[in-house]
Design an enzyme around this catalytic site. Structure first.
Site: not given
Length: 258
Positions: A158, A165
């Site tokens: 990720y 993010k």
């Protein structure tokens, strides 16, 4: 359809733009804002039929809705999108930066192209769109950015998305201060592991689908409507003094993995 018990939840007369609003969490947000009286603009990139189907569903439910195709990671496209909104509606009250993308690989397996693609859509795009849209926003408007637990927790494969993010949450904090003088409230809603099409990008061996499909400490799984209701709440009058915050919607699931 807009007879809400609490008038602070009523968004009648508001114009709302939801990026990535044709499916999943974005679609649920568009629907919830529409239920509360807002006129909803669905932004999408590729799937014309899904965007039109969402508009049709909203209109069938009595919501005024339209769609505009635009790549939110492209500066010219963002300017064009905002220009079309100004031409058709004159102003914008709510911006929900929901559109997201990314390459699911560890850091050592990413290319610069993967990095640029992910950061452009997930962080650069929301910044550009928020600044451009703010020029159309009256006092009391709202900007909501959608994040995920990977902004603060390390999830397998990720890397680029998690960094993007984290950057988006920083964008939220800075914009909350810089746009505060215009009385535009900027916040982040972080969605936990919600079972949508987006979960399919995670390899099965990572176990993310298992987490999304099991009950949270709240006693059930998270659904897109849970996230949508919080986003809509943050667009209401009662949230006016919440600025630059990250609101986690996960039923307490991330508490198990801290």
């Amino acid at each position: 359809m807009h007879n809400l018990s609490n008038s602070s939840n009523d968004l009648s007369g508001k114009i709302a733009l939801v990026t990535g609003g044709s499916r999943g969490i974005g679609k649920a947000i568009a629907s919830e804002l529409g239920k509360r009286g807002a006129t909803v603009i669905i932004n999408y990139l590729k799937n014309h039929s899904a965007a039109q189907a969402t508009v049709d569903e909203l209109e069938a439910a009595g919501v005024t809705a339209t769609r505009i195709k635009a790549h939110v990671g492209d500066e010219a496209a963002v300017k064009s999108l905002v220009g079309k909104i100004e031409e058709e509606f004159g102003h914008l009250d709510i911006l929900v930066n929901n559109a997201a993308s990314g390459v699911m690989r560890p850091a050592a397996e990413l290319s610069a192209k993967h990095w640029d693609w992910t950061l452009n859509i997930n962080a650069r795009g929301p910044w550009m769109l928020a600044v451009a849209a703010s020029r159309l926003m009256p006092e009391g408007s709202r900007i909501i950015n959608l994040s995920s637990p990977g902004s603060t927790r390390v999830l397998p494969a990720y890397f680029a998305v998690g960094v993007s993010k984290a950057a988006l949450e920083a964008v939220t904090r800075y914009l909350a201060v810089e746009l505060g003088s215009k009385d535009i409230a900027v916040n982040t809603v972080s969605a936990g592991f919600v079972m949508t099409d987006a979960i399919d990008v995670f390899p099965d061996e990572l176990g993310v689908k298992d987490i999304a499909s099991r009950p949270t400490p709240a006693g059930r799984v998270i659904v897109p409507e849970d996230v949508a209701q919080v986003v809509a709440m943050m667009c209401g009058a009662d949230s006016s003094m919440i600025r630059g915050q990250v609101i986690m919607v996960d039923g307490g699931e991330t508490l198990r993995h801290q």
